[in-house]
Design an enzyme around this catalytic site. Structure first.
Site, PDB file in Angstrom:
ATOM      1  CG  ASP A  46      38.907  53.086  43.738  1.00 22.33           C
ATOM      2  OD1 ASP A  46      37.883  52.437  43.452  1.00 22.33           O
ATOM      3  OD2 ASP A  46      39.670  53.560  42.893  1.00 22.33           O
ATOM      4  CB  CYS A 137      35.092  49.413  36.308  1.00 15.19           C
ATOM      5  SG  CYS A 137      34.121  48.042  36.878  1.00 15.19           S
ATOM      6  CE1 TYR A 141      35.224  54.970  38.684  1.00 15.35           C
ATOM      7  CE2 TYR A 141      37.402  55.845  39.156  1.00 15.35           C
ATOM      8  CZ  TYR A 141      36.188  55.377  39.590  1.00 15.35           C
ATOM      9  OH  TYR A 141      35.919  55.333  40.939  1.00 15.35           O
ATOM     10  CE1 TYR A 167      40.974  55.855  37.048  1.00 18.99           C
ATOM     11  CE2 TYR A 167      41.180  57.627  38.658  1.00 18.99           C
ATOM     12  CZ  TYR A 167      41.228  56.279  38.347  1.00 18.99           C
ATOM     13  OH  TYR A 167      41.553  55.359  39.311  1.00 18.99           O
ATOM     14  CD  GLU A 209      32.065  52.196  38.849  1.00 19.93           C
ATOM     15  OE1 GLU A 209      32.467  53.297  39.261  1.00 19.93           O
ATOM     16  OE2 GLU A 209      32.758  51.168  38.895  1.00 19.93           O
TER      17      GLU A 209
HETATM   18  C1  LIG Z   1      34.853  51.782  41.921  1.00 17.16           C
HETATM   19  C2  LIG Z   1      35.773  51.969  40.751  1.00 17.16           C
HETATM   20  N1  LIG Z   1      35.292  51.776  39.516  1.00 17.16           N
HETATM   21  C3  LIG Z   1      36.102  51.949  38.459  1.00 17.16           C
HETATM   22  C4  LIG Z   1      37.417  52.303  38.613  1.00 17.16           C
HETATM   23  C5  LIG Z   1      38.299  52.565  37.422  1.00 17.16           C
HETATM   24  N2  LIG Z   1      39.014  51.434  36.930  1.00 17.16           N
HETATM   25  C6  LIG Z   1      39.099  50.253  37.525  1.00 17.16           C
HETATM   26  S1  LIG Z   1      40.033  49.185  36.595  1.00 17.16           S
HETATM   27  C7  LIG Z   1      40.234  50.273  35.381  1.00 17.16           C
HETATM   28  C8  LIG Z   1      40.952  49.938  34.124  1.00 17.16           C
HETATM   29  C9  LIG Z   1      42.374  49.837  34.179  1.00 17.16           C
HETATM   30  O1  LIG Z   1      43.041  50.066  35.351  1.00 17.16           O
HETATM   31  C10 LIG Z   1      39.644  51.460  35.703  1.00 17.16           C
HETATM   32  C11 LIG Z   1      39.693  52.631  34.836  1.00 17.16           C
HETATM   33  C12 LIG Z   1      37.891  52.481  39.926  1.00 17.16           C
HETATM   34  N3  LIG Z   1      39.164  52.826  40.178  1.00 17.16           N
HETATM   35  N4  LIG Z   1      37.048  52.324  40.966  1.00 17.16           N
END
Ligand SMILES: Cc1ncc(C[n+]2csc(CCO)c2C)c(N)n1
Length: 236
Positions: A46, A137, A141, A167, A209
């Site tokens: 990640d 993404c 989350y 999160y 995802e």
């Molecule tokens: C595979 C994967 N997908 C989504 C995220 C979560 N995410 C990525 S950027 C962002 C917005 C601001 O930081 C968020 C919530 C992750 N960590 N890993």
């Protein structure tokens, strides 16, 4: 009543996102029984995923047509580099992994496919393609974080609690809402042909995802069996 594009998207993505909550990795994380080695593998993948993801936010700032949007992307970039990735650095420290080691992680097949897809889409089109690429993404989350936070003991778990806290936090909800507002603004007045294209990007990234959770569960890197003189040298 206004017709929000995110409501239309929700009809397509709800069954995909609900399946995340049934996935053993996410379930184990929320219920607290996830094997630590799997989580370690996930955090390392990640971290390098997020490095590429930051480039998307930078692209968003570069492609923005107005200062408000440029600022939103700069805020998302800063939030990821400084807040989200700090969570990974702190977990890495608990695993005895240095920052350099974390940063030097080799991206696995799914990580590479996912980030390459998003970067390609974002570079091909205008700002709306960038927003469509990052939406699943940030929003998924927030969806998972909020759901897990309602599971008994998840937020206070001695190891996974920090992940759930981050999160489900107000800051993250706000970042996800920023992305949702951006896509709704950009969808306004667009013809159906263009909306359908944006919807496809959000559905594809939602599939990615799921694949990312699955990669973590299987601790997968490159699922290739290497043979030399008929002898298996790298079992996966
Ligand atoms: C595979 C994967 N997908 C989504 C995220 C979560 N995410 C990525 S950027 C962002 C917005 C601001 O930081 C968020 C919530 C992750 N960590 N890993």
């Amino acid at each position: 009543m206004t017709n929000l594009f995110t409501d239309r998207l929700w009809n397509r993505i709800e069954p995909i996102w609900k399946s995340y909550l049934e996935h053993p990795f996410v379930k184990g994380l929320g219920e607290g029984w996830l094997e630590k080695d799997k989580f370690k593998h996930y955090m390392k993948q990640d971290y390098v995923y997020l490095i590429e993801y930051c480039r998307l936010f930078a692209l968003g700032s570069a492609k923005a047509q107005d200062l408000k949007t440029m600022t939103k992307f700069a805020k998302l970039l800063h939030g990821t580099l400084d807040m989200e990735m700090e969570l990974h650095r702190q977990y890495a420290a608990r695993f005895g992994i240095s920052h350099d080691e974390l940063e030097a992680t080799e991206a696995g097949a799914t990580t590479t496919a996912y980030t390459s897809y998003m970067l390609n889409i974002a570079q091909l089109g205008g700002i709306e393609n960038v927003v469509a690429s990052v939406l699943a993404c940030a929003w998924s989350y927030s969806f998972i974080g909020k759901e897990l936070a309602s599971w008994p003991g998840a937020i206070d778990h001695e190891f996974y609690g920090e992940w759930v806290k981050m999160y489900s936090s107000d800051e993250f909800t706000e970042l996800a809402e920023d992305c949702m507002n951006l896509i709704n603004e950009m969808a306004e007045g667009k013809p159906e042909r263009e909306l359908a294209k944006l919807e496809e990007i959000v559905v594809k990234t939602s599939y990615f995802e799921y694949m990312f959770w699955d990669m973590a569960e299987k601790q997968e890197e490159w699922p290739v069996k290497l043979y030399t003189q008929s002898r298996l040298i790298k079992p996966m």
